[in-house]
Design a protein around this motif. Structure first.
Motif, mmCIF file in Angstrom:
data_model
loop_
_atom_site.group_PDB
_atom_site.id
_atom_site.type_symbol
_atom_site.label_atom_id
_atom_site.label_comp_id
_atom_site.label_asym_id
_atom_site.label_seq_id
_atom_site.Cartn_x
_atom_site.Cartn_y
_atom_site.Cartn_z
ATOM 1 N N VAL A 171 66.586 21.781 -15.834
ATOM 2 C CA VAL A 171 67.562 20.895 -16.456
ATOM 3 C C VAL A 171 67.184 20.578 -17.894
ATOM 4 O O VAL A 171 66.037 20.744 -18.310
ATOM 5 C CB VAL A 171 67.702 19.573 -15.659
ATOM 6 C CG1 VAL A 171 68.133 19.837 -14.221
ATOM 7 C CG2 VAL A 171 66.421 18.762 -15.671
ATOM 8 N N GLY A 206 68.016 17.152 -19.908
ATOM 9 C CA GLY A 206 68.657 15.849 -19.750
ATOM 10 C C GLY A 206 69.325 15.785 -18.394
ATOM 11 O O GLY A 206 68.691 15.980 -17.366
ATOM 12 N N GLU A 207 70.635 15.534 -18.380
ATOM 13 C CA GLU A 207 71.396 15.512 -17.129
ATOM 14 C C GLU A 207 72.349 16.701 -17.039
ATOM 15 O O GLU A 207 73.432 16.612 -16.476
ATOM 16 C CB GLU A 207 72.142 14.180 -16.972
ATOM 17 C CG GLU A 207 71.194 13.041 -16.676
ATOM 18 C CD GLU A 207 71.801 11.964 -15.791
ATOM 19 O OE1 GLU A 207 72.998 12.030 -15.438
ATOM 20 O OE2 GLU A 207 71.053 11.043 -15.444
ATOM 21 N N THR A 208 71.899 17.829 -17.581
ATOM 22 C CA THR A 208 72.659 19.080 -17.490
ATOM 23 C C THR A 208 71.789 20.133 -16.815
ATOM 24 O O THR A 208 70.625 20.309 -17.182
ATOM 25 C CB THR A 208 73.072 19.576 -18.894
ATOM 26 O OG1 THR A 208 73.890 18.585 -19.514
ATOM 27 C CG2 THR A 208 73.834 20.886 -18.816
ATOM 28 N N SER A 232 77.061 19.127 -15.709
ATOM 29 C CA SER A 232 76.347 17.854 -15.656
ATOM 30 C C SER A 232 75.995 17.483 -14.217
ATOM 31 O O SER A 232 76.602 17.990 -13.266
ATOM 32 C CB SER A 232 77.213 16.742 -16.254
ATOM 33 O OG SER A 232 78.328 16.492 -15.406
ATOM 34 N N PHE A 233 75.038 16.563 -14.095
ATOM 35 C CA PHE A 233 74.705 16.031 -12.775
ATOM 36 C C PHE A 233 75.954 15.411 -12.142
ATOM 37 O O PHE A 233 76.196 15.574 -10.953
ATOM 38 C CB PHE A 233 73.623 14.953 -12.876
ATOM 39 C CG PHE A 233 72.241 15.452 -13.194
ATOM 40 C CD1 PHE A 233 71.967 16.789 -13.454
ATOM 41 C CD2 PHE A 233 71.197 14.554 -13.244
ATOM 42 C CE1 PHE A 233 70.680 17.218 -13.746
ATOM 43 C CE2 PHE A 233 69.904 14.974 -13.534
ATOM 44 C CZ PHE A 233 69.643 16.300 -13.785
ATOM 45 N N ALA A 234 76.734 14.683 -12.940
ATOM 46 C CA ALA A 234 77.938 14.028 -12.426
ATOM 47 C C ALA A 234 78.906 15.054 -11.840
ATOM 48 O O ALA A 234 79.512 14.823 -10.785
ATOM 49 C CB ALA A 234 78.609 13.206 -13.517
ATOM 50 N N GLU A 289 77.523 16.273 -8.484
ATOM 51 C CA GLU A 289 77.728 15.258 -7.447
ATOM 52 C C GLU A 289 79.199 15.175 -7.042
ATOM 53 O O GLU A 289 79.522 15.025 -5.865
ATOM 54 C CB GLU A 289 77.231 13.903 -7.932
ATOM 55 C CG GLU A 289 75.725 13.859 -8.078
ATOM 56 C CD GLU A 289 75.225 12.651 -8.844
ATOM 57 O OE1 GLU A 289 74.153 12.143 -8.464
ATOM 58 O OE2 GLU A 289 75.881 12.209 -9.820
ATOM 59 N N ILE A 329 68.944 16.077 -7.714
ATOM 60 C CA ILE A 329 69.379 15.158 -8.773
ATOM 61 C C ILE A 329 68.764 13.782 -8.571
ATOM 62 O O ILE A 329 68.278 13.168 -9.519
ATOM 63 C CB ILE A 329 70.922 15.105 -8.832
ATOM 64 C CG1 ILE A 329 71.470 16.430 -9.371
ATOM 65 C CG2 ILE A 329 71.390 13.921 -9.673
ATOM 66 C CD1 ILE A 329 72.978 16.574 -9.234
ATOM 67 N N LEU A 378 65.207 13.884 -9.661
ATOM 68 C CA LEU A 378 65.097 13.930 -11.114
ATOM 69 C C LEU A 378 65.383 12.584 -11.750
ATOM 70 O O LEU A 378 64.841 12.250 -12.806
ATOM 71 C CB LEU A 378 66.052 14.982 -11.693
ATOM 72 C CG LEU A 378 65.609 16.424 -11.444
ATOM 73 C CD1 LEU A 378 66.773 17.383 -11.665
ATOM 74 C CD2 LEU A 378 64.431 16.782 -12.348
ATOM 75 N N ARG A 379 66.214 11.813 -11.092
ATOM 76 C CA ARG A 379 66.534 10.465 -11.592
ATOM 77 C C ARG A 379 65.519 9.429 -11.102
ATOM 78 O O ARG A 379 65.725 8.239 -11.269
ATOM 79 C CB ARG A 379 67.923 10.052 -11.130
ATOM 80 C CG ARG A 379 69.029 10.783 -11.860
ATOM 81 C CD ARG A 379 70.351 10.307 -11.344
ATOM 82 N NE ARG A 379 71.463 10.865 -12.121
ATOM 83 C CZ ARG A 379 72.670 11.023 -11.628
ATOM 84 N NH1 ARG A 379 72.942 10.680 -10.380
ATOM 85 N NH2 ARG A 379 73.614 11.528 -12.393
ATOM 86 N N THR A 430 70.187 7.202 -6.768
ATOM 87 C CA THR A 430 71.380 8.018 -6.591
ATOM 88 C C THR A 430 72.501 7.422 -7.421
ATOM 89 O O THR A 430 72.532 6.238 -7.684
ATOM 90 C CB THR A 430 71.801 8.092 -5.112
ATOM 91 O OG1 THR A 430 72.021 6.772 -4.646
ATOM 92 C CG2 THR A 430 70.755 8.792 -4.275
#
Length: 152
Positions: free
Chosen positions: A54, A56-58, A87-89, A92, A143, A146-147, A151
């Motif tokens: 990854v 960042g959040e990609t 992206s993570f979003a 999800e 994810i 990673l965060r 969640t």
């Protein structure tokens, strides 16, 4: 909501499903993943190891070792094709959409994720949902790791 598949459409889906599952026949681990998770479906015993790289959040790259039926392989193949650059979003969102498609008979994903409609025949096969959801649960777990366990 999905309609029943006629024989011709089922044959077309089956051919496309086999084309995609062949893409993940061989393990593709990442040399330097940012996270690795292992998932197992307790119902059917399917397993998967998922690597993500990854920025960042990609998601920049995905690696895998999947030991599952064609449903788990299909999800892995679609993720391997479509997840890099997302992206993570987005990951999800698609994972939740697949879950709703299988469990609540919601519409199949569209756009980049259209191949996931090949999971539609599994809607009424509840015993196969574990394998079909395996790659998506692995992505969500990766994810969360990673965060830092949170969640989103």
């Amino acid at each position: 909501m999905s309609a029943p598949l006629d024989d011709d459409l089922l044959e077309l889906y089956s051919k496309r499903l086999h084309e995609l599952t062949r893409e993940v026949e061989h393990d593709r681990p990442l040399e330097r993943p940012d996270v690795t998770v292992e998932q197992r479906s307790p119902i059917c015993g399917s397993t998967m190891t998922l690597d993500l790289a990854v920025d960042g959040e990609t998601v920049t790259d995905i690696g895998y070792a999947v030991r599952a039926c064609s449903l788990g392989q299909l999800g892995t193949a679609v993720l391997a094709r479509q997840l890099p650059g997302k992206s993570f979003a987005e990951a999800e969102r698609i994972s939740e959409q697949v879950r709703q498609m299988l469990k609540q008979k919601a519409d199949a994903p569209q756009g980049d994720w259209k191949d996931l409609e090949l999971l539609l025949p599994a809607i009424d096969m509840r015993h196969r949902h574990g394998s079909a959801l395996l790659p998506f649960e692995a992505v969500c777990e990766a994810i969360a790791k990673l965060r830092g366990g949170k969640t989103g």
